[in-house]
Design a protein around this motif. Structure first.
Motif, PDB file in Angstrom:
ATOM      1  N   ASP A  73     131.871 119.168  13.250  1.00 17.90           N
ATOM      2  CA  ASP A  73     132.696 119.199  15.040  1.00 17.90           C
ATOM      3  C   ASP A  73     132.056 119.491  15.387  1.00 17.90           C
ATOM      4  O   ASP A  73     131.902 118.864  17.109  1.00 17.90           O
TER       5      ASP A  73
ATOM      6  N   VAL B 100     134.026 115.095  15.020  1.00 15.65           N
ATOM      7  CA  VAL B 100     135.507 115.173  15.040  1.00 15.65           C
ATOM      8  C   VAL B 100     135.075 114.132  16.583  1.00 15.65           C
ATOM      9  O   VAL B 100     136.233 113.054  15.996  1.00 15.65           O
TER      10      VAL B 100
ATOM     11  N   ASN C  78     139.464 113.642  14.484  1.00 10.68           N
ATOM     12  CA  ASN C  78     139.781 114.292  15.036  1.00 10.68           C
ATOM     13  C   ASN C  78     141.075 114.864  15.244  1.00 10.68           C
ATOM     14  O   ASN C  78     142.023 115.593  16.466  1.00 10.68           O
TER      15      ASN C  78
ATOM     16  N   ARG D  41     141.731 117.929  13.555  1.00  6.38           N
ATOM     17  CA  ARG D  41     141.622 118.979  13.781  1.00  6.38           C
ATOM     18  C   ARG D  41     139.914 119.544  13.097  1.00  6.38           C
ATOM     19  O   ARG D  41     139.476 118.710  12.266  1.00  6.38           O
ATOM     20  N   ARG D  42     139.511 120.990  13.781  1.00  9.17           N
ATOM     21  CA  ARG D  42     138.012 121.214  13.765  1.00  9.17           C
ATOM     22  C   ARG D  42     137.543 121.942  12.630  1.00  9.17           C
ATOM     23  O   ARG D  42     138.886 122.410  12.078  1.00  9.17           O
TER      24      ARG D  42
ATOM     25  N   ASP E 128     139.241 125.342  13.200  1.00  8.70           N
ATOM     26  CA  ASP E 128     140.969 125.698  13.283  1.00  8.70           C
ATOM     27  C   ASP E 128     141.877 125.743  12.392  1.00  8.70           C
ATOM     28  O   ASP E 128     142.365 126.165  11.774  1.00  8.70           O
TER      29      ASP E 128
ATOM     30  N   ASP F 133     136.695 127.588   7.602  1.00 15.42           N
ATOM     31  CA  ASP F 133     135.445 127.984   8.775  1.00 15.42           C
ATOM     32  C   ASP F 133     134.943 129.065   8.774  1.00 15.42           C
ATOM     33  O   ASP F 133     133.076 129.304   8.603  1.00 15.42           O
TER      34      ASP F 133
END
Length: 317
Positions: A239, A243, A249, A251-252, A255, A260
C-alpha cells in the motif's frame, strides 16, 4: 509505444524481453554454507556477514530469518543506503562496511568475480575467511540461515519443516512469480500488454490468497513458515509503494480483510517491526527509479497502522 519509446522507458534495459516485460536477472553467486564439510564454506559463528537494504524485500527476507533464528551474534550485518544510484548500493558514513571497508557493494562483487557486469543486488552473504561472496540469492540464504547455523541460533525455529516442504515449495512458486516478482513485472513493464499481464496475474493471486486465509491463520495452517515471510515482505510494502509507484492499484491490501489482518498478525510477531523501515522503503522506490518517477518526489502518505488489532488468533486450531 514505439520500440524506441519502450526501450527508453525501461528501468533496467538488460532485464527485459522483446515484449517490454521485465525479466529479472539470475543471481550470480549460489554457493552454500554447510554443516557437513560438503562445501568450501563450513558453518561457523563469526565467519559470515550479511549486507542488506531495509528497502529491499529480498534482503528483508534474510533479515527476518536472522532475527527469528537469533543469529545476531553469529552473523554480522550491515545496512546500506536506501538511495541507490548508477554506482549501485553504497555504504553510509554512519554505518560503514566493517569487514572490508568497501564504499559500494559492487566492490564485493568485483572481489568475488572481476568479470561480473550485471546489476549488483542485495542481500549478499559474505565469507570473511574466504574473502568472497558465498551467495546473493535470498531464497538460498533464507534456507541456510534456517538450518546451517542452529549450533549458534535457535534450533526450535524451523521455517521449512519436512512435512510441509512440498506445500511450501508450491506456495513459493506461485507467490514469487505473480506477487513478489509480479509487482516488479507490473512496475517495470514498458508496454501496456506486459503491464496488464502482470497486473491481472497479481490480483488473481491476491484474491486466491484472500480466500485461503479466510479459514487458516497462516498459509500452511497454524504455524508460520518461510512462505509467510516471503509473502509478508511484499505485502508490507504494497500500500505504501506498489499501489501507486508500480501501478498495482486495483485494490490495496487494506481492501482485503483477511490479507490485511494476516499482514498485521505477521508484523506484530516479536522482532519483526524492527525489520520494517517505511522511510527507507519509500525513499528507495520513489527516488531511485527515475524512469518511473522522474520528479523523485516521495509521497507523504498513506497512513498505515500495522499495530492495529488483527483477530487472527481465532483461526488457530
Amino acid at each position: 509505444m514505439s520500440v524506441d519509446g519502450a526501450a527508453s522507458a525501461l528501468q533496467f534495459p538488460r532485464e527485459a524481453d522483446a515484449r517490454g516485460a521485465f525479466v529479472r536477472q539470475q543471481s550470480r553467486f549460489r554457493d552454500w554454507v554447510t554443516t557437513d564439510g560438503s562445501s568450501d564454506h563450513p558453518a561457523a559463528a563469526g565467519r559470515y556477514h550479511l549486507y542488506v537494504s531495509l528497502a529491499c524485500p529480498w534482503a528483508s527476507r534474510t533479515l527476518i530469518v536472522r532475527r527469528l533464528k537469533r543469529l545476531e551474534e553469529a552473523i554480522g550485518l550491515t545496512v546500506v543506503d536506501p538511495l541507490r544510484d548508477a554506482r549501485g548500493w553504497r555504504f553510509l558514513p554512519e554505518e560503514p562496511d566493517p569487514v572490508n571497508g568497501f564504499a559500494f557493494v559492487a566492490e564485493a562483487y568485483a572481489a568475488s568475480d572481476p568479470a561480473f557486469d550485471g546489476r549488483v543486488t542485495v542481500p549478499v552473504l559474505w565469507d570473511k575467511q574466504a574473502g568472497r561472496i558465498v551467495n546473493n540469492e535470498s531464497t538460498d540464504i533464507v534456507r541456510m540461515l534456517n538450518s546451517a547455523f542452529d549450533e549458534w541460533g535457535d534450533p526450535a525455529v524451523d521455517l521449512y519443516p519436512e512435512p510441509l516442504r512440498a506445500e511450501i515449495d508450491a506456495l513459493n512458486e506461485r507467490i514469487y512469480e505473480t506477487v513478489n516478482n509480479g509487482v516488479y513485472r507490473a512496475g517495470f513493464a514498458s508496454t501496456q500488454a506486459a503491464y496488464e499481464e502482470a497486473f491481472e496475474a497479481l490480483f488473481e493471486t491476491l484474491e486466491w490468497l484472500e480466500q485461503r486465509l479466510a479459514s487458516r491463520r497462516y498459509l500452511t495452517g497454524d504455524a508460520i513458515t518461510e512462505a509467510d515471510w516471503r509473502l509478508f515482505v511484499t505485502l508490507v510494502r504494497f500500500d505504501a509503494v506498489y499501489v501507486g509507484h508500480f501501478k498495482c492499484n486495483l485494490r490495496r491490501i487494506a481492501d482485503y480483510p483477511h490479507l490485511d489482518g494476516y499482514l498485521r498478525d505477521l508484523y506484530q510477531q516479536p522482532g519483526i517491526a524492527e525489520t520494517v523501515n517505511l522511510d527507507h522503503i519509500k525513499r528507495h522506490y520513489y527516488m531511485t527509479h527515475p524512469q518511473i518517477n522522474p520528479s523523485r518526489i516521495v509521497p507523504r502518505g498513506p497512513a498505515l497502522d500495522f499495530d492495529a488489532p488483527h483477530d487472527r488468533a481465532r483461526l488457530a486450531a
